[in-house]
Design a protein around this motif. Structure first.
Motif, PDB file in Angstrom:
ATOM      1  N   GLN A 110       0.762  -1.120   0.047  1.00  0.00           N
ATOM      2  CA  GLN A 110      -0.071  -0.039  -0.099  1.00  0.00           C
ATOM      3  C   GLN A 110       0.686   1.236   0.036  1.00  0.00           C
ATOM      4  N   ASP A 159      -7.235  -8.870  -0.360  1.00  0.00           N
ATOM      5  CA  ASP A 159      -6.886  -7.600   0.261  1.00  0.00           C
ATOM      6  C   ASP A 159      -5.771  -7.043   0.640  1.00  0.00           C
ATOM      7  N   THR A 163      -4.809  -1.398  -2.407  1.00  0.00           N
ATOM      8  CA  THR A 163      -5.717  -0.649  -3.262  1.00  0.00           C
ATOM      9  C   THR A 163      -5.141   0.417  -4.057  1.00  0.00           C
ATOM     10  N   SER A 182     -11.653 -10.631  -7.761  1.00  0.00           N
ATOM     11  CA  SER A 182     -10.826  -9.555  -8.255  1.00  0.00           C
ATOM     12  C   SER A 182     -11.440  -8.935  -9.307  1.00  0.00           C
TER      13      SER A 182
END
Length: 228
Positions: A110, A159, A163, A182
């Motif tokens: 991330q 997850d 993102t 997905s």
């Protein structure tokens, strides 16, 4: 030369052993040069997998760059920016090689995705490369399997990838497949060659087209003829 992609991605396990023969290494380098000559503007990004030697992978990293080839052997926690490869006016590739779970900083993926978001005012496509096991994948052809580990790599959830990406090019699992849930954005392209005798499924490479950041990727499997 028929498709002329902007980038050619290999998400790890270039070799089946950490000490490949000189002949096999020559085959790899010759292939990369042929790919470059067929499309000199194309960026070739190759990360190391769990079967590769991370140090050996990066020995010629500097001269390879003159061919638009990026060799990423290990995760550099002191310079995460080095894992972001910008393809001018085309997009961004975040190249994460195989990294043992104990050596993967928390939220590393991330963090890299957020770094790209700050550098991407023109909404160019963002692709994440990762060599890992994603839970729920079809692992036919692998050994050392438990409910959580495939091929020696502990599984993560979709997850956990973070993102902000438009597509994730996964390496490690031999069978080409989209990861369930997905929406076609997370995929193993699989191996171009069968590695074990029970890999009776078709082997292929995957052509991915992304118009802009936020757009759904359009995927096309291109079968590899392993008979001739």
């Amino acid at each position: 030369s028929e498709h002329m992609p902007d980038a050619f991605l290999v998400s790890g396990d270039v070799f089946h052993t950490a000490a490949p023969s000189s002949k096999v290494q020559t085959m790899f380098t010759d292939t990369v040069v042929r790919l470059h000559n067929a499309n000199p503007d194309m960026h070739i990004i190759v990360t190391a997998g769990n079967h590769d030697n991370a140090v050996r992978h990066e020995i010629f990293r500097t001269p390879w760059k003159s061919f638009n080839v990026h060799m990423i052997g290990s995760l550099d926690q002191n310079d995460l920016e080095s894992h972001v490869i910008e393809i001018p006016e085309k997009g961004f590739v975040i190249a994460i090689p195989y990294t043992h779970v104990r050596n993967m900083p928390a939220d590393c993926r991330q963090t890299l995705l957020d770094m790209v978001a700050q550098r991407n005012p023109d909404s160019l496509p963002v692709v994440l490369m990762d060599h890992t096991t994603v839970s729920g994948c079809d692992f036919k052809g692998h050994d050392l399997i438990t409910d959580y580990t495939v091929g020696g790599i502990d599984g993560i959830m979709v997850d956990d990838l973070g993102t902000g990406y438009d597509y994730v090019a996964l390496g490690h699992i031999h069978n080409p497949q989209n990861i369930s849930g997905s929406d076609g954005k997370v995929r193993y392209s699989g191996t171009p060659l069968p590695v074990t005798f029970d890999e009776t499924y078709e082997h292929s490479v995957t052509l991915v087209e992304i118009a802009a950041h936020g757009d759904a990727p359009v995927l096309k499997e291109i079968a590899v003829d392993n008979i001739h």
